[in-house]
Write a protein that holds these residues in place. Structure first.
Motif, PDB file in Angstrom:
ATOM      1  N   GLU A  15      53.339   9.710  24.197  1.00 31.87           N
ATOM      2  CA  GLU A  15      52.754   9.624  25.533  1.00 31.87           C
ATOM      3  C   GLU A  15      53.733  10.026  26.624  1.00 31.87           C
ATOM      4  O   GLU A  15      53.332  10.497  27.678  1.00 31.87           O
ATOM      5  CB  GLU A  15      52.278   8.190  25.806  1.00 31.87           C
ATOM      6  CG  GLU A  15      51.158   7.729  24.885  1.00 31.87           C
ATOM      7  CD  GLU A  15      50.726   6.316  25.201  1.00 31.87           C
ATOM      8  OE1 GLU A  15      51.416   5.648  26.007  1.00 31.87           O
ATOM      9  OE2 GLU A  15      49.708   5.872  24.655  1.00 31.87           O
ATOM     10  N   SER A  16      55.009   9.797  26.387  1.00 30.09           N
ATOM     11  CA  SER A  16      56.018  10.123  27.384  1.00 30.09           C
ATOM     12  C   SER A  16      57.344  10.382  26.681  1.00 30.09           C
ATOM     13  O   SER A  16      57.531  10.016  25.516  1.00 30.09           O
ATOM     14  CB  SER A  16      56.174   8.987  28.405  1.00 30.09           C
ATOM     15  OG  SER A  16      56.580   7.789  27.755  1.00 30.09           O
ATOM     16  N   CYS A  17      58.266  11.014  27.399  1.00 33.02           N
ATOM     17  CA  CYS A  17      59.591  11.312  26.861  1.00 33.02           C
ATOM     18  C   CYS A  17      60.644  10.918  27.891  1.00 33.02           C
ATOM     19  O   CYS A  17      60.383  10.955  29.099  1.00 33.02           O
ATOM     20  CB  CYS A  17      59.741  12.797  26.536  1.00 33.02           C
ATOM     21  SG  CYS A  17      58.594  13.437  25.295  1.00 33.02           S
ATOM     22  N   THR A  41      61.810  11.617  22.410  1.00 31.41           N
ATOM     23  CA  THR A  41      60.480  11.078  22.194  1.00 31.41           C
ATOM     24  C   THR A  41      60.661   9.614  21.820  1.00 31.41           C
ATOM     25  O   THR A  41      61.669   9.019  22.163  1.00 31.41           O
ATOM     26  CB  THR A  41      59.763  11.855  21.087  1.00 31.41           C
ATOM     27  OG1 THR A  41      60.476  11.668  19.855  1.00 31.41           O
ATOM     28  CG2 THR A  41      59.718  13.337  21.407  1.00 31.41           C
ATOM     29  N   ASP A  42      59.690   9.046  21.121  1.00 33.78           N
ATOM     30  CA  ASP A  42      59.802   7.634  20.775  1.00 33.78           C
ATOM     31  C   ASP A  42      61.160   7.327  20.175  1.00 33.78           C
ATOM     32  O   ASP A  42      61.814   6.376  20.557  1.00 33.78           O
ATOM     33  CB  ASP A  42      58.704   7.233  19.776  1.00 33.78           C
ATOM     34  CG  ASP A  42      57.338   7.233  20.423  1.00 33.78           C
ATOM     35  OD1 ASP A  42      57.280   7.503  21.630  1.00 33.78           O
ATOM     36  OD2 ASP A  42      56.358   6.974  19.720  1.00 33.78           O
ATOM     37  N   LYS A  43      61.586   8.133  19.189  1.00 32.14           N
ATOM     38  CA  LYS A  43      62.849   7.836  18.532  1.00 32.14           C
ATOM     39  C   LYS A  43      63.547   9.091  18.047  1.00 32.14           C
ATOM     40  O   LYS A  43      64.355   9.061  17.126  1.00 32.14           O
ATOM     41  CB  LYS A  43      62.613   6.888  17.354  1.00 32.14           C
ATOM     42  CG  LYS A  43      62.091   5.521  17.781  1.00 32.14           C
ATOM     43  CD  LYS A  43      61.675   4.683  16.596  1.00 32.14           C
ATOM     44  CE  LYS A  43      61.091   3.362  17.044  1.00 32.14           C
ATOM     45  NZ  LYS A  43      60.595   2.555  15.932  1.00 32.14           N
ATOM     46  N   GLU A  62      64.644  13.412  37.039  1.00 31.81           N
ATOM     47  CA  GLU A  62      66.065  13.129  36.896  1.00 31.81           C
ATOM     48  C   GLU A  62      66.401  12.773  35.456  1.00 31.81           C
ATOM     49  O   GLU A  62      65.536  12.347  34.688  1.00 31.81           O
ATOM     50  CB  GLU A  62      66.460  11.939  37.784  1.00 31.81           C
ATOM     51  CG  GLU A  62      66.694  12.281  39.221  1.00 31.81           C
ATOM     52  CD  GLU A  62      67.314  11.102  39.958  1.00 31.81           C
ATOM     53  OE1 GLU A  62      67.290   9.987  39.411  1.00 31.81           O
ATOM     54  OE2 GLU A  62      67.808  11.307  41.065  1.00 31.81           O
ATOM     55  N   GLU A  63      67.669  12.898  35.126  1.00 36.21           N
ATOM     56  CA  GLU A  63      68.122  12.420  33.835  1.00 36.21           C
ATOM     57  C   GLU A  63      67.890  10.908  33.765  1.00 36.21           C
ATOM     58  O   GLU A  63      68.204  10.175  34.696  1.00 36.21           O
ATOM     59  CB  GLU A  63      69.615  12.726  33.643  1.00 36.21           C
ATOM     60  CG  GLU A  63      69.903  14.218  33.538  1.00 36.21           C
ATOM     61  CD  GLU A  63      71.383  14.517  33.335  1.00 36.21           C
ATOM     62  OE1 GLU A  63      72.190  13.560  33.396  1.00 36.21           O
ATOM     63  OE2 GLU A  63      71.730  15.690  33.123  1.00 36.21           O
ATOM     64  N   GLY A  64      67.306  10.474  32.652  1.00 37.00           N
ATOM     65  CA  GLY A  64      66.987   9.056  32.478  1.00 37.00           C
ATOM     66  C   GLY A  64      65.561   8.710  32.826  1.00 37.00           C
ATOM     67  O   GLY A  64      65.091   7.616  32.498  1.00 37.00           O
ATOM     68  N   ASP A  65      64.831   9.628  33.476  1.00 37.88           N
ATOM     69  CA  ASP A  65      63.435   9.368  33.820  1.00 37.88           C
ATOM     70  C   ASP A  65      62.561   9.369  32.573  1.00 37.88           C
ATOM     71  O   ASP A  65      62.776  10.143  31.641  1.00 37.88           O
ATOM     72  CB  ASP A  65      62.903  10.437  34.780  1.00 37.88           C
ATOM     73  CG  ASP A  65      63.368  10.224  36.200  1.00 37.88           C
ATOM     74  OD1 ASP A  65      64.014   9.184  36.456  1.00 37.88           O
ATOM     75  OD2 ASP A  65      63.108  11.095  37.050  1.00 37.88           O
ATOM     76  N   GLU A  66      61.564   8.494  32.565  1.00 30.54           N
ATOM     77  CA  GLU A  66      60.531   8.526  31.531  1.00 30.54           C
ATOM     78  C   GLU A  66      59.377   9.359  32.076  1.00 30.54           C
ATOM     79  O   GLU A  66      58.714   8.969  33.032  1.00 30.54           O
ATOM     80  CB  GLU A  66      60.056   7.123  31.167  1.00 30.54           C
ATOM     81  CG  GLU A  66      59.023   7.114  30.054  1.00 30.54           C
ATOM     82  CD  GLU A  66      58.670   5.711  29.591  1.00 30.54           C
ATOM     83  OE1 GLU A  66      57.783   5.596  28.722  1.00 30.54           O
ATOM     84  OE2 GLU A  66      59.256   4.748  30.095  1.00 30.54           O
ATOM     85  N   VAL A  67      59.162  10.531  31.499  1.00 29.18           N
ATOM     86  CA  VAL A  67      58.206  11.499  32.043  1.00 29.18           C
ATOM     87  C   VAL A  67      56.983  11.584  31.127  1.00 29.18           C
ATOM     88  O   VAL A  67      57.120  11.819  29.922  1.00 29.18           O
ATOM     89  CB  VAL A  67      58.859  12.896  32.154  1.00 29.18           C
ATOM     90  CG1 VAL A  67      57.887  13.886  32.783  1.00 29.18           C
ATOM     91  CG2 VAL A  67      60.153  12.821  32.959  1.00 29.18           C
ATOM     92  N   PRO A  68      55.775  11.405  31.666  1.00 28.96           N
ATOM     93  CA  PRO A  68      54.580  11.564  30.834  1.00 28.96           C
ATOM     94  C   PRO A  68      54.502  12.981  30.273  1.00 28.96           C
ATOM     95  O   PRO A  68      54.931  13.938  30.926  1.00 28.96           O
ATOM     96  CB  PRO A  68      53.430  11.300  31.821  1.00 28.96           C
ATOM     97  CG  PRO A  68      54.037  10.506  32.933  1.00 28.96           C
ATOM     98  CD  PRO A  68      55.440  10.997  33.045  1.00 28.96           C
TER      99      PRO A  68
END
Length: 463
Positions: A15-17, A41-43, A62-68
């Motif tokens: 769903e997100s990365c 991704t998840d792992k 940004e680096e570290g963002d969780e992006v859909p």
């Protein structure tokens, strides 16, 4: 004309990365094959290629963002194009982006490099500040979103979906909870609650009535520390990336399933004898690398054939039992616990199962495993025997209905047929099952049959 590159969907269940690191900056020239960034991704980790040629006009995450997945992460076009105008033309709010290489410092800009340090030290902010689409009644929601909504006490019809095609994903529910919709019904009805004013002590940080009452009372005086510093040196590390995803999934697993663990042990004499024969065999035969863990996994797969309720998924009140066993194998890696899937393990012989296990574990540890191979397992085995663990209660990898913990082999005193006290080597097993669909007797029968398969492992392998 400028184009955006979106976060790819590396797997049907992703769903997100997490955007781990950028390889490019504003003003750089890129080709279609240029790797723009690394994402998790998840792992697993993936390289995101540009797919288009041009100049980087703006970084949209940004680096570290969780992006859909399928959300824009970068704007690429001609060097003389205006980034703000291009974003407006594409329907993307450009409040934080100017022309290539320029930044509007009057706004809280998630694109500015200066924000990096602040982002690592500040409290996480709910994504309510960003403009969100209006909630749509009956909008589809992911299983994780449904589980989180149930825990938070949030009506999904009141949640705006930001996933593909308006699908509600877990972070949408998290945003709704952060906006105050995560307070209990009694608190909401009181009219006294203002989001952000009171720290909740309920499950998941939910604000309860007692929290409001406690907020009105003066804090008790804390006695001064004497003699030495209190509490001493500490280190604070915000959970992010894969570690945060693991934390969320473990919590979600416990919140959405009725987990109960059962333990037993088996005489390991036959297991140790067969392993010794394999180890000492001619390497050309392909048996010498087979381990105790491989034999246990093989016996587990064979046992699951007659216990389909444990080789199953429980989602949305529907139990799906699988004819084939797709075995998940917990692997300890530098980035955390990964669970690659040995697809169609029930169709494999012991040599193929052993080779596949080692190959997948190597890929997982290297961090380059295909994300598709980190999902779809129908049952999982977690082996802590090498660490000397005698018993533990593994957490089910939902929507699976069971997980087997493999413990160490240790000597136990017992009596033989003549009544003499003897010592035998026994291997322990810890089965955690979802009591919503797996009764205690079902779990006991599975462990009974697994013990028989282990104690007669030579027949299990050739049978």
């Amino acid at each position: 004309m400028a184009q955006t590159v979106v976060m790819p969907q590396a797997g049907n269940t992703v769903e997100s990365c997490i955007l781990v690191s950028w390889n490019v900056a504003v003003g750089d020239s890129v080709e279609a094959s240029t790797v723009l960034c690394e994402a998790e991704t998840d792992k697993s980790t993936i390289d995101v290629e540009s797919g288009v040629s041009g100049t980087v006009l703006a970084l949209l995450a940004e680096e570290g963002d969780e992006v859909p997945v399928k959300a824009p992460i970068i704007l690429i076009g001609n060097a003389d194009e205006n980034a703000e105008a291009a974003l407006k033309e594409l329907g993307i709010e450009p409040q934080t982006t100017g022309e290539a290489g320029e930044v509007d410092e009057s706004s809280e800009d998630p694109l500015t490099p200066e924000a990096d340090e602040a982002a690592t030290t500040s409290e996480p902010v709910a994504p309510e500040a960003a403009e969100r689409p209006a909630p749509v009644a009956g909008a589809p929601a992911s299983p994780r979103a449904r589980g989180r909504a149930s825990h938070e006490g949030i009506d999904l019809d009141s949640v705006s979906g930001t996933g593909p095609h308006g699908r509600i994903i877990e972070q949408d529910v998290v945003a709704a909870a952060a906006s105050g919709r995560g307070a209990s019904a009694a608190v909401k009805a009181s009219g006294e609650y203002r989001p952000g004013e009171v720290q909740g002590t309920g499950l998941g940080g939910r604000v309860r009535r007692s929290d409001l009452e406690g907020a009105a009372e003066p804090a008790a005086a804390c006695p001064a520390a004497t003699g030495r510093d209190y509490p001493g040196a500490t280190t604070q590390t915000p959970l992010k990336g894969v570690r945060k995803l693991i934390a969320d999934r473990m919590r979600n697993a416990l919140e959405t399933s009725a987990q109960l663990s059962y333990t037993t042990s088996a005489n390991a004499a036959a297991l140790l004898a067969l392993r010794a024969r394999f180890k000492n065999s001619d390497p050309a035969l392909g048996y010498s690398a087979i381990t105790i863990g491989d034999l246990v996994c093989f016996a587990t797969v064979k046992t699951l054939a007659s216990h389909s309720v444990l080789n199953a998924h429980l989602e949305g009140g529907t139990l799906t039992e699988f004819a084939a066993v797709h075995l998940g194998l917990a692997v300890d890696t530098p980035r955390g616990l990964l669970v690659p899937t040995i697809r169609n393990a029930s169709a494999m012989g012991i040599r193929e199962l052993s080779a596949t296990t080692k190959d997948l574990a190597s890929q997982a540890i290297g961090g380059k495993i295909d994300p598709e191979l980190l999902s779809g397992a129908t049952f999982t085995v977690s082996n802590l025997g090498a660490f000397g663990i005698e018993s533990f209660a593994p957490i089910i990898n939902v929507p699976q209905t069971g997980i087997l913990g493999v413990n160490t082999i240790s000597p136990r005193a017992t009596t033989d047929a003549e009544g003499n006290v003897v010592v035998e080597q026994r291997i322990g097993f810890s089965l955690t099952a979802d009591h919503q669909v797996v009764d205690g007797a079902d779990a006991a029968r599975f462990l009974r049959d697994l013990v028989a398969a282990i104690e007669n492992i030579d027949l299990t392998v050739i049978g």
